[in-house]
Enzyme design. Structure first.
Site, PDB file in Angstrom:
ATOM      1  CG  ASN A 132      61.255   0.987 -55.231  1.00 12.76           C
ATOM      2  OD1 ASN A 132      60.813   1.547 -54.238  1.00 12.76           O
ATOM      3  ND2 ASN A 132      61.422   1.609 -56.378  1.00 12.76           N
ATOM      4  CB  CYS A 166      60.116   5.493 -59.206  1.00 13.16           C
ATOM      5  SG  CYS A 166      61.401   6.228 -58.223  1.00 13.16           S
ATOM      6  CD  GLU A 185      59.029  12.317 -54.402  1.00 10.54           C
ATOM      7  OE1 GLU A 185      59.080  11.929 -55.588  1.00 10.54           O
ATOM      8  OE2 GLU A 185      59.630  13.333 -53.989  1.00 10.54           O
ATOM      9  CG  LEU A 186      52.650   9.253 -56.673  1.00 10.06           C
ATOM     10  CD1 LEU A 186      51.352   9.829 -57.191  1.00 10.06           C
ATOM     11  CD2 LEU A 186      52.402   8.280 -55.539  1.00 10.06           C
ATOM     12  N   GLY A 233      55.147   5.557 -53.421  1.00  6.62           N
ATOM     13  CA  GLY A 233      54.598   4.284 -53.860  1.00  6.62           C
ATOM     14  C   GLY A 233      53.811   4.464 -55.133  1.00  6.62           C
TER      15      GLY A 233
HETATM   16  P1  NAP Z   1      52.510   0.454 -53.277  1.00  2.00           P
HETATM   17  O1  NAP Z   1      51.884  -0.863 -53.512  1.00  2.00           O
HETATM   18  O2  NAP Z   1      51.718   1.665 -53.563  1.00  2.00           O
HETATM   19  O3  NAP Z   1      52.977   0.439 -51.757  1.00  2.00           O
HETATM   20  C1  NAP Z   1      53.669   1.520 -51.197  1.00  2.00           C
HETATM   21  C2  NAP Z   1      53.311   1.598 -49.729  1.00  2.00           C
HETATM   22  O4  NAP Z   1      51.934   1.930 -49.603  1.00  2.00           O
HETATM   23  C3  NAP Z   1      53.519   0.295 -48.972  1.00  2.00           C
HETATM   24  O5  NAP Z   1      53.998   0.591 -47.679  1.00  2.00           O
HETATM   25  C4  NAP Z   1      52.116  -0.255 -48.910  1.00  2.00           C
HETATM   26  O6  NAP Z   1      51.890  -1.126 -47.822  1.00  2.00           O
HETATM   27  C5  NAP Z   1      51.319   1.024 -48.718  1.00  2.00           C
HETATM   28  N1  NAP Z   1      49.898   0.924 -49.025  1.00  2.00           N
HETATM   29  C6  NAP Z   1      49.287   0.118 -49.912  1.00  2.00           C
HETATM   30  N2  NAP Z   1      47.938   0.319 -49.862  1.00  2.00           N
HETATM   31  C7  NAP Z   1      47.724   1.283 -48.932  1.00  2.00           C
HETATM   32  C8  NAP Z   1      46.557   1.920 -48.411  1.00  2.00           C
HETATM   33  N3  NAP Z   1      45.339   1.623 -48.864  1.00  2.00           N
HETATM   34  N4  NAP Z   1      46.705   2.858 -47.449  1.00  2.00           N
HETATM   35  C9  NAP Z   1      47.921   3.170 -46.983  1.00  2.00           C
HETATM   36  N5  NAP Z   1      49.059   2.588 -47.429  1.00  2.00           N
HETATM   37  C10 NAP Z   1      48.966   1.674 -48.400  1.00  2.00           C
HETATM   38  O7  NAP Z   1      53.879   0.603 -54.084  1.00  2.00           O
HETATM   39  P2  NAP Z   1      55.087  -0.428 -54.164  1.00  2.00           P
HETATM   40  O8  NAP Z   1      54.704  -1.541 -55.064  1.00  2.00           O
HETATM   41  O9  NAP Z   1      55.639  -0.748 -52.814  1.00  2.00           O
HETATM   42  O10 NAP Z   1      56.176   0.501 -54.866  1.00  2.00           O
HETATM   43  C11 NAP Z   1      56.267   0.644 -56.221  1.00  2.00           C
HETATM   44  C12 NAP Z   1      55.752   1.993 -56.665  1.00  2.00           C
HETATM   45  O11 NAP Z   1      56.406   3.033 -55.963  1.00  2.00           O
HETATM   46  C13 NAP Z   1      56.045   2.242 -58.123  1.00  2.00           C
HETATM   47  O12 NAP Z   1      54.948   2.855 -58.742  1.00  2.00           O
HETATM   48  C14 NAP Z   1      57.233   3.194 -58.069  1.00  2.00           C
HETATM   49  O13 NAP Z   1      57.396   3.980 -59.211  1.00  2.00           O
HETATM   50  C15 NAP Z   1      56.880   4.010 -56.884  1.00  2.00           C
HETATM   51  N6  NAP Z   1      58.079   4.681 -56.366  1.00  2.00           N
HETATM   52  C16 NAP Z   1      58.184   6.046 -56.488  1.00  2.00           C
HETATM   53  C17 NAP Z   1      59.333   6.688 -56.042  1.00  2.00           C
HETATM   54  C18 NAP Z   1      59.499   8.179 -56.119  1.00  2.00           C
HETATM   55  O14 NAP Z   1      60.334   8.722 -55.394  1.00  2.00           O
HETATM   56  N7  NAP Z   1      58.757   8.890 -56.948  1.00  2.00           N
HETATM   57  C19 NAP Z   1      60.348   5.936 -55.470  1.00  2.00           C
HETATM   58  C20 NAP Z   1      60.206   4.568 -55.376  1.00  2.00           C
HETATM   59  C21 NAP Z   1      59.059   3.952 -55.808  1.00  2.00           C
HETATM   60  P3  NAP Z   1      51.988  -2.742 -47.971  1.00  2.00           P
HETATM   61  O15 NAP Z   1      53.377  -3.022 -48.384  1.00  2.00           O
HETATM   62  O16 NAP Z   1      51.679  -3.203 -46.603  1.00  2.00           O
HETATM   63  O17 NAP Z   1      50.981  -3.115 -49.002  1.00  2.00           O
END
Ligand code: NAP
Length: 475
Positions: free
Chosen positions: A154, A284, A250-251, A230
């Site tokens: 994002n 997020c 950071e979730l 993520g």
């Molecule tokens: P996500 O599905 O958890 O993916 C984040 C990253 O993790 C991607 O690079 C993904 O790779 C990787 N990943 C997925 N499964 C994994 C595994 N088993 N082992 C290692 N890495 C893995 O999250 P998203 O949909 O991209 O992002 C949305 C989330 O991020 C929301 O919950 C949002 O609130 C959160 N977020 C938090 C912040 C903060 O600063 N607190 C900022 C922005 C976003 P692939 O893409 O290859 O699947």
């Protein structure tokens, strides 16, 4: 194929590497091919960890690290439009918001350069105890070691910047795995780093299957820290699997805002409409739950709904667009399902709740019970609930009533109420008279409860990626 991004290789040990296999990236808006990226697996990731280890054998002095970071900030400025268009093309982020993200990444690099230059330990007052008398002691901050970084789709540029820039400032080499849906911004940043004369191996970028790359980062002992942004499900599992590493998370959040009756309702409605629906709610800290004192509720809603309706829904590459697509059809179907669940349970859809073309219109929901998913979970879509409350205590309890704790906000002119809320809201950050979507990149940013266990912002991330070494001198 978009002109901005076509075919990219991986950056490993200072080389641009092809693997014979590719990850395709499609526009979340049109489905057109944005480009393709060489696909890494476990072998390439191990090679990247080797490269990071080799790089750290010859530490870069702080002034060099700072100079490189400053050069990258400059390049981000010069190539601003290209960078913004890359973000917009791959993430489907409206160009307006993509330009803001591109500018913020400059700020992230600039602050990281400052941190590189002021990285220092502290004096220990040794004669404060009898045991220490006659000795001089101080600490120095040492780089922790190799860093594994995993970033989400994002903010494909600035959240990568928040991984890469503090790592370099701390003197740590990094292996970055960007989201598979948005690797081009990360690879463009890596290109800028090499152009800024970063020696090989300090930044390595691998794109490919998450679990394969993630497994190497978890299992390889040379990776001393994993910095993950993520979703909670993935993040907390990584932390469980790597108990001996620093795993910094950071979730997500289900961002609440409290609106007291003394607030300037026109100003609040304007700010919240922009911050609930911009980038289709895929931040997020997108405003998701608005709690309004019952004396102000009707007036607030009558101002807020038309502002949500006035937002331009459409092509992210059109400079007028406010609200674009969700990242994929799976995300869109999930958000529609949550809206339908709320409707079926008796909630009232005040606007939106349906598609405009393929895109979800900004959706405002009233009378949503606290246990509905739109109230209790992170929607990550263009959906916002509005709820009336009687007392500030009740509003704070409602705001605290989810498992998340990243940022929350309150609008009031009453300083006592503002402080009471800042104290009682169980969140990493509380904004007063500003939407809780606000973030400046030097802030300590991060959550409590299920929202994470760390603070980003270069000064704070550098602290996490270094450790103190004590030096004691007998005088
Ligand atoms: P996500 O599905 O958890 O993916 C984040 C990253 O993790 C991607 O690079 C993904 O790779 C990787 N990943 C997925 N499964 C994994 C595994 N088993 N082992 C290692 N890495 C893995 O999250 P998203 O949909 O991209 O992002 C949305 C989330 O991020 C929301 O919950 C949002 O609130 C959160 N977020 C938090 C912040 C903060 O600063 N607190 C900022 C922005 C976003 P692939 O893409 O290859 O699947």
């Amino acid at each position: 194929m978009a002109a901005t991004a076509a075919e990219k290789k991986l950056l490993i040990a200072g080389e641009w590497v092809e693997t014979g296999q590719w990850v395709e990236v499609r526009s979340p808006y049109s489905g057109d091919l944005v480009g393709r990226v060489a696909r890494a697996g476990a072998a390439e990731t191990r090679h990247a960890v080797d490269a990071a280890e080799d790089a750290m054998r010859e530490p870069l002095p702080a002034h060099k690290r700072a100079e490189i970071l400053v050069r990258v900030a400059g390049q981000l400025g010069r190539r601003h439009e290209e960078v913004a268009r890359t973000i917009a093309a791959e993430a489907g982020k409206p160009l307006k918001a993509a330009r803001v993200e591109a500018a913020r990444a400059m700020s992230t690099f600039t602050f990281a350069a400052v941190e590189a230059r002021k990285l220092a330990g502290e004096m220990v007052p040794m004669d404060a105890s009898q045991a220490g008398a006659g000795k001089l002691a101080f600490t120095v901050r040492q780089p922790l070691g190799g860093v594994g970084a995993i970033s989400p789709f994002n903010f494909p540029l600035n959240l990568v910047a928040h991984k890469i820039a503090p790592s370099l400032a701390a003197g740590c080499a990094i292996v970055l795995k960007p989201a598979s849906q948005t690797p081009f911004s990360a690879l463009l940043l890596a290109e800028l780093m090499t152009e800024a004369e970063l020696p090989s191996g300090w930044v390595n970028v691998v794109v490919g299957p998450a679990s394969e790359i993630g497994d190497v980062l978890v299992e390889d002992e040379r990776v001393r820290a994993i910095t993950f942004t993520g979703s909670g499900d993935v993040g907390w599992k990584l932390a469980e699997r790597a108990p001996r590493k620093r795993v910094k998370l950071e979730l997500g959040n289900a961002t609440p805002v409290i609106v007291e009756p003394d607030a300037d309702l026109e100003d609040v409605a304007t700010r919240l409409a922009a911050n609930a629906f911009s980038f289709a709610g895929q931040s997020c800290i997108s405003v998701q739950r608005v709690y309004v004192h019952r004396h102000a509720y009707e007036e607030f809603v009558s101002r807020f709904v038309p502002k949500a309706e006035a937002l331009v829904v459409g092509d992210p590459l059109d400079a007028q667009t406010d609200v674009g697509p969700l990242i994929d059809t799976g995300a869109r179907d999930r958000v529609l399902e949550w809206i339908e669940e709320a409707r079926a349970a008796g909630a009232e859809i005040l606007t939106g709740g349906e598609l405009e073309g393929e895109l979800i219109r900004p959706t405002v929901i009233a009378k949503a019970a606290p246990d509905l998913r739109v109230s209790s979970e992170e929607v990550f879509g263009p959906v916002c609930t509005v709820t009336a409350y009687e007392t500030l205590d009740e509003a704070i309890e409602l705001a605290n009533g989810t498992r998340y704790g990243l940022q929350a906000g309150i609008f009031t002119r009453d300083i006592k109420k503002a402080f009471a809320a800042a104290k009682q809201l169980e969140f990493g950050g509380v904004t007063v008279n500003e939407a809780p979507t606000f973030r400046a990149d030097q802030m300590p940013y991060g959550g409590v409860k299920d929202s994470g266990n760390t603070r980003e912002g270069p000064a704070y991330a550098v602290r996490e990626l270094t450790e103190e070494r004590l030096v004691v001198l007998e005088l």
